[in-house]
Design a protein around this motif. Structure first.
Motif, PDB file in Angstrom:
ATOM      1  N   ALA A  56      36.229  52.752  60.522  1.00 38.47           N
ATOM      2  CA  ALA A  56      36.194  53.601  61.802  1.00 38.47           C
ATOM      3  C   ALA A  56      36.656  55.005  61.307  1.00 38.47           C
ATOM      4  CB  ALA A  56      36.697  53.191  63.059  1.00 38.47           C
ATOM      5  N   PRO A  57      35.842  56.077  61.537  1.00 41.04           N
ATOM      6  CA  PRO A  57      36.349  57.391  61.125  1.00 41.04           C
ATOM      7  C   PRO A  57      37.660  57.989  61.857  1.00 41.04           C
ATOM      8  CG  PRO A  57      34.374  57.635  62.360  1.00 41.04           C
ATOM      9  CD  PRO A  57      34.426  56.181  61.881  1.00 41.04           C
ATOM     10  N   HIS A  58      37.554  57.332  63.195  1.00 43.09           N
ATOM     11  CA  HIS A  58      38.803  57.917  64.327  1.00 43.09           C
ATOM     12  C   HIS A  58      40.351  57.729  63.624  1.00 43.09           C
ATOM     13  CE1 HIS A  58      37.301  59.511  67.702  1.00 43.09           C
ATOM     14  NE2 HIS A  58      36.418  58.303  67.944  1.00 43.09           N
ATOM     15  N   ASP A  59      40.161  56.467  62.552  1.00 50.51           N
ATOM     16  CA  ASP A  59      41.644  56.467  62.103  1.00 50.51           C
ATOM     17  C   ASP A  59      41.726  56.969  60.750  1.00 50.51           C
ATOM     18  OD1 ASP A  59      41.837  54.128  63.708  1.00 50.51           O
ATOM     19  OD2 ASP A  59      40.942  52.775  62.479  1.00 50.51           O
ATOM     20  N   HIS A  60      40.774  58.068  60.504  1.00 49.00           N
ATOM     21  CA  HIS A  60      40.990  58.867  59.261  1.00 49.00           C
ATOM     22  C   HIS A  60      41.041  60.187  59.389  1.00 49.00           C
ATOM     23  CE1 HIS A  60      40.399  55.541  56.207  1.00 49.00           C
ATOM     24  NE2 HIS A  60      40.134  54.860  57.470  1.00 49.00           N
TER      25      HIS A  60
END
Length: 631
Positions: A56-60
């Motif tokens: 998930a991109p939110h974590d990056h």
């Protein structure tokens, strides 16, 4: 292109003791390639072969949430916004991707791409002021923006929100924007670290569409991601690899009329595409427009909804691509003529200047000169009164960015990365600049050596080239930057037949131990002879012609074959030769013989105790590779 009459340095792959990656179901030569590339553990290769989606991109991306919140407001209220792109394939596909997505989600987006000739690279204060005057209060940059300090300050003064999506090097002072979506802001080992501009645009659009529960908004986004990622030569690792691998399965059936038109004009048919189809067929048709035309044409093509309109726009791109090819060929011929007419030796750093050369294509020609001469090259064209603008390219190992930094006191502007760059210089400083670049290149050549460096990764016999090997090779796709197509080599191949083809190419029929295969050499001079028996370095491909598919060896380098291998050590020469398919003989400088065999596990064995000495063992391993006894 194989250069004729050029000195070649063949560096054969390092020996591998035993059979690597024994639990991986791939042919031995492919396992040797992966092992030599550093994938020495089974789990490394399994990760390469897997189809796992990125996390998930939110974590990056730490500022993704702010960007999404602002964009959701814009989409729900039908707000007018601008997507500020760049004029290369990455920037144009990024722009089109976001325009298509934002329109579907309810916003009113427009494209804002600077002119290569009039505006230069990236967002500028004039663009910000013009967009503000048109009522725009939200800008999203793609493939540019982090270095646009003055433009960002002007946007802040005018109370225009800016979401930066860019993958170029971040300046020491963080850019001023409401949100920054950049690979460098992700954790150190993030799979998103290698994303190009179009990758960041795809992540932004995809996440926005999913949060708004409108997945149809990104129906063709993956197709544009594939084209822009390959065109920008982004590293095909991490998220780039997994997204591209999945996207290539469907690209030939794209729902985007513009992509359909490009494929039709390129004659790609309805088969699944590979990265090379993008790199050599689709991307040049897009890049040509940004180099010598108006990039808005590509954005209109990739956002068109009518098939007939898309085909007409694609045809105009095709015309510009042919013009771009003609321009490149003319400038290349002129550059080579200038070098050939100069009686002095070829300089360590090739630097040529002509006021009439076209800025948009000199980078392509510089790359061709690097390929031809195997040394750094810069081409300069006029850029206003007393100034010249240059594009620089270099072979692997020579750092363009560091060289320009070293000579930065002579330059008005400069930038780039290790393989490529650009600068602007006063005409009066060109001679001093060339002297400085020559010194740097001469030191590099002294360490590297002259001539074409040929570094094959694994040995193949012609009999090895079969459908099983090809099927396994496809499992390693997609190939590109960071994960190139393997360079194989074969030794002792007889040339049974050769044909000159239109365009200066040469087709060969090769034979080795009863197996025959077709090969091609691109741009081979008609009067250049080919030895009867050759060693060759090549990339493996398939040729589709008139309904027939054949294996084709695309030759990158060749040399005359010598059955006896000689290694110089100290003041003596060791002579080595094969004794059948699994044995070799070594004669030391005194004429003493040592015979060694290779067992089924790929390990050298000998009844002679001297073979166990580390010095001798090293010679035997090198001979094993050089004589084609192991991959």
């Amino acid at each position: 292109m194989v250069e004729v009459g050029r000195q070649q340095q063949w560096r054969l792959p390092r020996p591998i003791d035993g059979i690597p990656l024994d639990r991986i179901a791939l042919p031995q030569p492919l396992k040797a390639v992966l092992y030599r590339r550093g994938l020495s553990k089974t789990e490394d290769v399994e990760a390469l072969l897997s189809d796992q989606d990125p996390p998930a991109p939110h974590d990056h991306f730490p500022q993704l949430a702010q960007a999404l919140a602002r964009l959701q407001t814009a989409c729900r209220t039908g707000e007018s916004l601008a997507v500020c792109g760049d004029y290369d394939a990455d920037g144009m596909t990024s722009t089109a991707l976001l325009l298509r997505a934002f329109r579907c989600l309810g916003a009113d987006p427009k494209a804002a791409i600077p002119s290569r000739m009039d505006d230069g690279y990236g967002l500028n204060p004039g663009m910000v002021e013009q967009l503000h005057a048109e009522g725009i209060r939200l800008l999203i940059t793609v493939d540019n923006g982090v270095a646009a300090r003055e433009a960002l300050e002007r946007a802040a003064d005018l109370e225009v929100d800016v979401i930066l999506t860019d993958h170029h090097t971040l300046p020491d002072q963080p850019p001023k924007a409401m949100a920054l979506i950049h690979p460098a802001t992700t954790p150190e080992n993030s799979p998103y670290r290698g994303l190009a501009g179009v990758g960041l645009a795809y992540i932004l659009a995809r996440t926005l569409a999913l949060e708004m529960k409108r997945p149809e908004a990104i129906g063709s986004s993956r197709d544009l991601f594939c084209i822009g990622t390959v065109a920008d030569m982004a590293p095909l690792t991490g998220a780039n690899r997994s997204l591209l691998k999945e996207g290539l399965k469907h690209l030939h059936r794209s729902s985007c009329p513009g992509v359909q038109a490009l494929q039709q004009l390129a004659g790609l048919g309805d088969r699944p595409l590979v990265a090379d189809d993008i790199g050599f067929q689709l991307a040049p048709r897009i890049n040509a427009v940004g180099r010598i035309g108006d990039p808005v044409l590509v954005v209109e093509l990739l956002t068109a909804e009518d098939q007939d309109q898309a085909y007409e726009l694609g045809r105009r791109c095709d015309v510009l691509n042919r013009q771009r090819r003609d321009l490149c060929d003319a400038i290349e011929a002129e550059a080579i003529a200038l070098l050939d007419s100069d009686p002095s030796p070829l300089p360590p750093f090739v630097l040529l200047a002509q006021s009439h050369w076209h800025h948009g294509v000199i980078g392509i020609v510089a790359a061709r000169l690097v390929e031809r001469y195997q040394r750094p090259a810069a081409l300069l064209a006029a850029d206003g009164e007393g100034l010249m603008r240059a594009s620089v390219r270099a072979p692997e190992g020579f750092a363009v960015d560091q060289a320009l930094k070293h000579c930065g006191h002579l330059l008005e502007r400069f930038g780039g990365h290790p393989a490529a760059g650009g600068f602007t210089v006063q005409v009066s400083a060109v001679t001093e600049l060339h002297d400085g670049l020559n010194r740097l290149a001469a030191a590099w050549i002294a360490q590297r050596g002259e001539g074409l460096l040929v570094e094959p990764e694994a040995l193949l016999t012609l009999e090895d080239i079969n459908h099983d090997l090809w099927a396994s090779l496809q499992k390693l796709e997609p190939f590109g930057a960071g994960h190139p197509k393997p360079l194989f080599w074969s030794r002792g191949c007889r040339v049974l037949d050769q044909q000159s083809l239109r365009g200066g190419h040469r087709r060969l029929t090769l034979e080795q131990d009863g197996a025959e295969r077709q090969a091609i050499i691109w741009r081979w001079p008609a009067n250049a002879a080919i030895p009867q028996t050759i060693d060759l370095a090549y990339k493996l491909n398939q040729n589709h012609w008139r309904g027939e598919t054949r294996f084709q060896l695309e030759i990158q380098a060749l040399r005359d074959h010598h059955p006896v291998m000689e290694l110089s050590r100290g003041s003596g020469v060791y002579r080595m030769q094969r004794l059948g398919p699994k044995a070799l003989q070594v004669l030391n400088p005194a004429g003493e013989s040592l015979i060694c065999k290779i067992n089924d596990m790929g390990v050298l064995e000998s009844e002679d105790s001297r073979a166990g000495h580390p010095y001798v063992a090293g010679l035997l391993q090198e001979a094993c590779v050089g004589l084609g006894l192991c991959p």
